[in-house]
Design an enzyme around this catalytic site. Structure first.
Site, PDB file in Angstrom:
ATOM      1  N   ASP A   7       0.549   4.412  -1.384  1.00 33.91           N
ATOM      2  CA  ASP A   7      -0.729   5.194  -2.334  1.00 33.91           C
ATOM      3  C   ASP A   7      -0.614   4.477  -2.870  1.00 33.91           C
ATOM      4  O   ASP A   7      -0.095   4.409  -4.004  1.00 33.91           O
ATOM      5  CB  ASP A   7       0.147   6.541  -2.345  1.00 33.91           C
ATOM      6  CG  ASP A   7      -0.604   7.633  -3.085  1.00 33.91           C
ATOM      7  OD1 ASP A   7      -1.969   7.534  -3.175  1.00 33.91           O
ATOM      8  OD2 ASP A   7       0.124   8.287  -4.176  1.00 33.91           O
ATOM      9  N   GLU A  68      -4.438   4.484   1.936  1.00 35.48           N
ATOM     10  CA  GLU A  68      -5.223   5.552   1.402  1.00 35.48           C
ATOM     11  C   GLU A  68      -6.182   4.593   0.974  1.00 35.48           C
ATOM     12  O   GLU A  68      -5.962   4.134  -0.175  1.00 35.48           O
ATOM     13  CB  GLU A  68      -4.294   6.634   0.483  1.00 35.48           C
ATOM     14  CG  GLU A  68      -5.278   7.545   0.208  1.00 35.48           C
ATOM     15  CD  GLU A  68      -4.938   8.450  -1.030  1.00 35.48           C
ATOM     16  OE1 GLU A  68      -3.692   9.912  -0.733  1.00 35.48           O
ATOM     17  OE2 GLU A  68      -5.170   8.265  -1.921  1.00 35.48           O
ATOM     18  N   ASP A 141       3.802  10.807  -5.856  1.00 36.47           N
ATOM     19  CA  ASP A 141       2.961   9.365  -5.566  1.00 36.47           C
ATOM     20  C   ASP A 141       4.009   8.473  -4.643  1.00 36.47           C
ATOM     21  O   ASP A 141       3.659   8.169  -3.622  1.00 36.47           O
ATOM     22  CB  ASP A 141       2.570   7.640  -6.723  1.00 36.47           C
ATOM     23  CG  ASP A 141       1.792   8.232  -7.743  1.00 36.47           C
ATOM     24  OD1 ASP A 141       1.285   8.655  -7.711  1.00 36.47           O
ATOM     25  OD2 ASP A 141       3.213   8.841  -8.368  1.00 36.47           O
TER      26      ASP A 141
END
Length: 184
Positions: A7, A68, A141
């Site tokens: 992330d 991501e 996160d």
């Protein structure tokens, strides 16, 4: 299959490693959050994140990296930091010959919760449940990185790669990027 989920973020970068087992079972290998201080120069911050990514790659030797996909936000400095960290991760994986797959936030949410618009709490709860953890990974996160890894593991490594967009949303994104380059 072992997957490192990332992330990306310049202040906090979630890093989660999972093993995909038989019958869609997932096992936690490791999770952490790489941090950099907002007052430091960007090159120093990227170096700190890069070192944490390198450590995860060396320690756990994943077969794939799931990242991501950067998406447009109103805060340009946030988008730039996420894009820069994404580049650092892609280079580290490429140096090792590890394929990189990209996922939109809605793809990850849909994979782990069944709802592409799920909130962070719902994603964290499902990650906790899927991995059989006693408590939710924190900060968010960390849970998000694990969700990204799980989404990739469940796709069996057949996700969109960094060089090939395959979903409708990713095709529209790629087309918008090409159009912007032609105009600019």
């Amino acid at each position: 299959m072992r997957v490192l989920g990332v992330d990306p973020g310049l202040t906090r970068c979630g890093l989660g490693v999972v093993d995909a087992l038989a019958a869609r079972r997932i096992a936690l290998v490791d999770v952490s959050v790489a941090r950099s201080h907002p007052d430091d120069a960007v090159p120093r911050r990227l170096h700190q994140i890069a070192e944490a990514v390198e450590t995860m790659l060396e320690t756990h030797r994943p077969e794939a990296v799931a990242l991501e996909r950067v998406f447009a936000q109103h805060n340009v400095s946030t988008v730039m930091g996420v894009a820069q960290v994404s580049g650092v991760v892609m280079v580290a994986a490429e140096r090792r010959g590890i394929p990189v797959a990209l996922y939109t936030p809605s793809e990850v949410k849909a994979a782990v919760t069944g709802d592409g618009r799920a909130g962070k709490q719902q994603v964290g709860t499902m990650v906790t449940r899927l991995l059989g953890l006693d408590e939710m990974p924190r900060p968010a996160d960390a849970a998000d990185a694990l969700a990204i890894a799980i989404a990739h593991a469940w796709r069996g490594g057949s996700a969109p790669t960094a060089s090939k967009a395959t979903t409708d949303a990713q095709r529209r994104w790629a087309e918008a990027e090409r159009a912007a380059r032609r105009r600019g």
